[in-house]
Write a protein that holds these residues in place. Structure first.
Motif, PDB file in Angstrom:
ATOM      1  N   LYS A  68       0.829  -1.206   0.000  1.00  0.00           N
ATOM      2  CA  LYS A  68       0.000   0.000   0.000  1.00  0.00           C
ATOM      3  C   LYS A  68       0.862   1.253   0.000  1.00  0.00           C
ATOM      4  CE  LYS A  68      -3.834  -2.472   0.592  1.00  0.00           C
ATOM      5  NZ  LYS A  68      -3.315  -3.829   0.857  1.00  0.00           N
ATOM      6  N   LEU A  69       1.959   1.231   0.785  1.00  0.00           N
ATOM      7  CA  LEU A  69       2.852   2.397   0.851  1.00  0.00           C
ATOM      8  C   LEU A  69       3.507   2.675  -0.502  1.00  0.00           C
ATOM      9  CD1 LEU A  69       4.619   1.851   4.307  1.00  0.00           C
ATOM     10  CD2 LEU A  69       2.903   3.572   3.726  1.00  0.00           C
ATOM     11  N   ILE A  70       3.747   1.620  -1.270  1.00  0.00           N
ATOM     12  CA  ILE A  70       4.349   1.783  -2.600  1.00  0.00           C
ATOM     13  C   ILE A  70       3.306   2.263  -3.607  1.00  0.00           C
ATOM     14  CG2 ILE A  70       5.413   0.544  -4.540  1.00  0.00           C
ATOM     15  CD1 ILE A  70       6.690  -1.329  -2.447  1.00  0.00           C
ATOM     16  N   ILE A  71       2.125   1.636  -3.555  1.00  0.00           N
ATOM     17  CA  ILE A  71       1.105   1.892  -4.572  1.00  0.00           C
ATOM     18  C   ILE A  71       0.459   3.262  -4.430  1.00  0.00           C
ATOM     19  CG2 ILE A  71      -1.130   1.124  -5.479  1.00  0.00           C
ATOM     20  CD1 ILE A  71      -0.312  -1.724  -4.563  1.00  0.00           C
ATOM     21  N   LEU A  72       0.152   3.683  -3.202  1.00  0.00           N
ATOM     22  CA  LEU A  72      -0.613   4.914  -2.986  1.00  0.00           C
ATOM     23  C   LEU A  72       0.009   6.151  -3.632  1.00  0.00           C
ATOM     24  CD1 LEU A  72      -1.914   4.405   0.662  1.00  0.00           C
ATOM     25  CD2 LEU A  72      -3.304   4.706  -1.387  1.00  0.00           C
ATOM     26  N   PRO A  73       1.280   6.492  -3.316  1.00  0.00           N
ATOM     27  CA  PRO A  73       1.842   7.700  -3.941  1.00  0.00           C
ATOM     28  C   PRO A  73       1.960   7.595  -5.458  1.00  0.00           C
ATOM     29  CG  PRO A  73       3.537   6.478  -2.739  1.00  0.00           C
ATOM     30  CD  PRO A  73       2.231   5.875  -2.374  1.00  0.00           C
ATOM     31  N   ILE A  74       2.296   6.402  -5.952  1.00  0.00           N
ATOM     32  CA  ILE A  74       2.403   6.212  -7.399  1.00  0.00           C
ATOM     33  C   ILE A  74       1.043   6.385  -8.060  1.00  0.00           C
ATOM     34  CG2 ILE A  74       2.941   4.539  -9.215  1.00  0.00           C
ATOM     35  CD1 ILE A  74       5.039   3.343  -7.375  1.00  0.00           C
ATOM     36  N   ALA A  75      -0.012   5.842  -7.417  1.00  0.00           N
ATOM     37  CA  ALA A  75      -1.363   5.957  -7.967  1.00  0.00           C
ATOM     38  C   ALA A  75      -1.800   7.416  -8.048  1.00  0.00           C
ATOM     39  CB  ALA A  75      -2.351   5.164  -7.111  1.00  0.00           C
ATOM     40  N   PHE A  76      -1.513   8.195  -7.013  1.00  0.00           N
ATOM     41  CA  PHE A  76      -1.893   9.613  -7.012  1.00  0.00           C
ATOM     42  C   PHE A  76      -1.154  10.377  -8.112  1.00  0.00           C
ATOM     43  CE2 PHE A  76      -2.672   8.848  -2.307  1.00  0.00           C
ATOM     44  CZ  PHE A  76      -4.041   8.711  -2.472  1.00  0.00           C
ATOM     45  N   LEU A  77       0.143  10.083  -8.278  1.00  0.00           N
ATOM     46  CA  LEU A  77       0.934  10.779  -9.294  1.00  0.00           C
ATOM     47  C   LEU A  77       0.489  10.399 -10.704  1.00  0.00           C
ATOM     48  CD1 LEU A  77       4.505  10.492  -7.703  1.00  0.00           C
ATOM     49  CD2 LEU A  77       3.146  12.578  -7.980  1.00  0.00           C
ATOM     50  N   LEU A  78       0.288   9.099 -10.929  1.00  0.00           N
ATOM     51  CA  LEU A  78      -0.130   8.652 -12.260  1.00  0.00           C
ATOM     52  C   LEU A  78      -1.521   9.166 -12.601  1.00  0.00           C
ATOM     53  CD1 LEU A  78       1.136   4.949 -12.321  1.00  0.00           C
ATOM     54  CD2 LEU A  78       2.123   6.923 -13.473  1.00  0.00           C
ATOM     55  N   SER A  79      -2.420   9.155 -11.614  1.00  0.00           N
ATOM     56  CA  SER A  79      -3.776   9.637 -11.847  1.00  0.00           C
ATOM     57  C   SER A  79      -3.775  11.109 -12.240  1.00  0.00           C
ATOM     58  CB  SER A  79      -4.631   9.433 -10.598  1.00  0.00           C
ATOM     59  OG  SER A  79      -5.944   9.918 -10.793  1.00  0.00           O
ATOM     60  N   ALA A  80      -2.839  11.870 -11.676  1.00  0.00           N
ATOM     61  CA  ALA A  80      -2.784  13.310 -11.942  1.00  0.00           C
ATOM     62  C   ALA A  80      -2.097  13.634 -13.260  1.00  0.00           C
ATOM     63  CB  ALA A  80      -2.065  14.024 -10.790  1.00  0.00           C
ATOM     64  N   PHE A  81      -1.045  12.849 -13.605  1.00  0.00           N
ATOM     65  CA  PHE A  81      -0.215  13.231 -14.749  1.00  0.00           C
ATOM     66  C   PHE A  81      -0.254  12.238 -15.918  1.00  0.00           C
ATOM     67  CE2 PHE A  81       1.822  15.129 -10.971  1.00  0.00           C
ATOM     68  CZ  PHE A  81       1.708  16.463 -11.322  1.00  0.00           C
ATOM     69  N   VAL A  82      -0.419  10.940 -15.640  1.00  0.00           N
ATOM     70  CA  VAL A  82      -0.431   9.935 -16.716  1.00  0.00           C
ATOM     71  C   VAL A  82      -1.581   8.957 -16.476  1.00  0.00           C
ATOM     72  CG1 VAL A  82       1.014   8.399 -18.093  1.00  0.00           C
ATOM     73  CG2 VAL A  82       2.095  10.065 -16.575  1.00  0.00           C
ATOM     74  N   PRO A  83      -2.827   9.397 -16.612  1.00  0.00           N
ATOM     75  CA  PRO A  83      -3.964   8.536 -16.304  1.00  0.00           C
ATOM     76  C   PRO A  83      -4.014   7.249 -17.130  1.00  0.00           C
ATOM     77  CG  PRO A  83      -4.649  10.529 -17.487  1.00  0.00           C
ATOM     78  CD  PRO A  83      -3.238  10.738 -17.068  1.00  0.00           C
ATOM     79  N   MET A  84      -3.496   7.281 -18.377  1.00  0.00           N
ATOM     80  CA  MET A  84      -3.493   6.081 -19.220  1.00  0.00           C
ATOM     81  C   MET A  84      -2.662   4.954 -18.604  1.00  0.00           C
ATOM     82  SD  MET A  84      -4.529   4.451 -21.821  1.00  0.00           S
ATOM     83  CE  MET A  84      -5.342   5.767 -22.743  1.00  0.00           C
ATOM     84  N   ALA A  85      -1.631   5.319 -17.846  1.00  0.00           N
ATOM     85  CA  ALA A  85      -0.761   4.313 -17.228  1.00  0.00           C
ATOM     86  C   ALA A  85      -1.528   3.461 -16.224  1.00  0.00           C
ATOM     87  CB  ALA A  85       0.423   4.991 -16.537  1.00  0.00           C
ATOM     88  N   ILE A  86      -2.544   4.053 -15.579  1.00  0.00           N
ATOM     89  CA  ILE A  86      -3.350   3.305 -14.615  1.00  0.00           C
ATOM     90  C   ILE A  86      -4.036   2.129 -15.298  1.00  0.00           C
ATOM     91  CG2 ILE A  86      -5.339   3.431 -13.077  1.00  0.00           C
ATOM     92  CD1 ILE A  86      -2.981   4.906 -11.973  1.00  0.00           C
ATOM     93  N   THR A  87      -4.613   2.387 -16.468  1.00  0.00           N
ATOM     94  CA  THR A  87      -5.305   1.334 -17.215  1.00  0.00           C
ATOM     95  C   THR A  87      -4.342   0.239 -17.648  1.00  0.00           C
ATOM     96  OG1 THR A  87      -6.919   2.938 -18.050  1.00  0.00           O
ATOM     97  CG2 THR A  87      -6.740   0.838 -19.222  1.00  0.00           C
ATOM     98  N   ILE A  88      -3.169   0.636 -18.117  1.00  0.00           N
ATOM     99  CA  ILE A  88      -2.173  -0.347 -18.563  1.00  0.00           C
ATOM    100  C   ILE A  88      -1.753  -1.253 -17.410  1.00  0.00           C
ATOM    101  CG2 ILE A  88       0.173  -0.632 -19.456  1.00  0.00           C
ATOM    102  CD1 ILE A  88      -0.251   1.991 -21.003  1.00  0.00           C
ATOM    103  N   ILE A  89      -1.494  -0.652 -16.241  1.00  0.00           N
ATOM    104  CA  ILE A  89      -1.086  -1.424 -15.064  1.00  0.00           C
ATOM    105  C   ILE A  89      -2.193  -2.378 -14.637  1.00  0.00           C
ATOM    106  CG2 ILE A  89      -0.480  -1.263 -12.620  1.00  0.00           C
ATOM    107  CD1 ILE A  89       0.899   1.406 -13.299  1.00  0.00           C
ATOM    108  N   LEU A  90      -3.436  -1.898 -14.673  1.00  0.00           N
ATOM    109  CA  LEU A  90      -4.563  -2.745 -14.304  1.00  0.00           C
ATOM    110  C   LEU A  90      -4.669  -3.972 -15.217  1.00  0.00           C
ATOM    111  CD1 LEU A  90      -7.465  -0.248 -13.486  1.00  0.00           C
ATOM    112  CD2 LEU A  90      -6.433  -1.903 -11.928  1.00  0.00           C
ATOM    113  N   VAL A  91      -4.516  -3.758 -16.513  1.00  0.00           N
ATOM    114  CA  VAL A  91      -4.629  -4.857 -17.471  1.00  0.00           C
ATOM    115  C   VAL A  91      -3.498  -5.867 -17.276  1.00  0.00           C
ATOM    116  CG1 VAL A  91      -4.542  -5.471 -19.921  1.00  0.00           C
ATOM    117  CG2 VAL A  91      -5.896  -3.505 -19.180  1.00  0.00           C
ATOM    118  N   LEU A  92      -2.291  -5.386 -17.052  1.00  0.00           N
ATOM    119  CA  LEU A  92      -1.164  -6.288 -16.797  1.00  0.00           C
ATOM    120  C   LEU A  92      -1.404  -7.111 -15.535  1.00  0.00           C
ATOM    121  CD1 LEU A  92       1.891  -3.990 -17.655  1.00  0.00           C
ATOM    122  CD2 LEU A  92       0.991  -5.891 -19.001  1.00  0.00           C
ATOM    123  N   GLY A  93      -1.924  -6.454 -14.499  1.00  0.00           N
ATOM    124  CA  GLY A  93      -2.259  -7.177 -13.281  1.00  0.00           C
ATOM    125  C   GLY A  93      -3.351  -8.199 -13.528  1.00  0.00           C
TER     126      GLY A  93
END
Length: 292
Positions: A68-93
């Motif tokens: 959670k400590l790793i994911i939370l800050p990365i999620a906030f940053l990606l959501s703000a600046f690279v929202p497409m990356a969230i979808t890519i990570i979700l699909v890979l997972g």
């Protein structure tokens, strides 16, 4: 000065009220995935020797907190600046979860040496037990990492239009509740038999109410664990299928005429079977190449 202090308290009260309301909304949206998370992690945390259950579970819990400590800050940053990356990570997972679910079904119907060696037995040496425990803990933490991404992204999506401070507080609360709640319940489940034995030995009377309850808990544990294994496998395929259906238009179109849960399960199963086939093919090819 005093008026400024009270105004600050008023702002904090309003913020906490907003956070409370948004947390309830986010919790409702993540309820399904939290149920899947519980089933999967209960299955992952079971099957260890009785004396090692709580230490192993604590190791997985610490890994979950770190996730959670790793994911939370990365999620906030990606959501703000690279929202497409969230979808890519979700699909890979989702691909990984689908593969793991399909692999569990495959090893159930076609057991193989590696699957048999993955079971802990009393006849194993202490060194072998600790080594196998570490491997299973790592696998559990990896699965938790992928499920945590899904939980955090869904919670973030529920408050995406809110101020950044509210997003951080609400999603952090959901992430913390996911770890404490899920692993707290898992701890109760894996120690069910120990509690049952204590009830049986609570008094010297035969066939007392505590004896009946205790025997029921002891007898129920293997069935509960076996059921959680099945539920956990289904959960893996449902979560992965849900990721594909909600993020890939082709799968969404394909499942329009199929009831939601069934469609997501079928998508997860098909994708998992394809990936499993590729993995098994690659492994077989590597073995043939090494023999040459």
């Amino acid at each position: 000065m005093a008026s400024g202090f009270f105004a600050l308290l008023d702002d904090i009260a309003v913020l906490m009220d907003d956070v409370s309301v948004m947390s309830k909304v986010a919790a409702k949206k993540t309820a399904g995935i939290l149920g899947d998370d519980l089933a999967v992690n209960a299955e992952k945390a079971s099957g260890f020797m009785s004396s090692r259950e709580l230490p192993v579970l604590w190791a997985i819990t610490k890994g979950s907190f770190l996730n959670k400590l790793i994911i939370l800050p990365i999620a906030f940053l990606l959501s703000a600046f690279v929202p497409m990356a969230i979808t890519i990570i979700l699909v890979l997972g989702g691909l990984y979860l689908a593969y793991e679910g399909a692999e569990k079904i495959y090893t159930y119907f076609i057991p193989h040496k590696q699957h048999a060696e993955n079971k802990l037995t009393k006849h194993m040496s202490e060194t072998a037990l600790l080594k196998l425990e570490k491997e299973r803990v790592k696998a559990a933490i990896l699965t938790d990492f992928i499920l945590s991404i899904e939980i955090i992204i869904i919670a973030l999506g529920a408050v995406v239009n809110e101020p950044l401070v509210n997003q951080i507080i609400v999603v952090s609360i959901i992430a913390l509740a996911a770890t404490v709640g899920v692993y707290g319940i898992v701890a109760l489940l894996v120690r069910m038999d120990e509690f049952g034995l204590k009830l049986i030995n609570l008094n010297e009377k035969d066939d007392s109410i505590s004896d009946k309850v205790g025997r029921f808990l002891v007898a129920a544990l293997p069935k509960v664990i076996k059921s959680l294994g099945v539920i956990g496998t289904i959960a893996l395929l449902l979560v992965s299928g849900g990721i594909f259906v909600h993020n890939i238009e082709y799968f969404h179109y394909f499942t329009e005429s199929i009831p939601g849960v069934l469609g997501e399960f079928l998508v997860g199963l098909v994708v998992g079977a394809v990936i499993l086939g590729l993995v098994l093919g690659v492994k077989k090819g590597v073995k043939v190449f090494r023999k040459q």
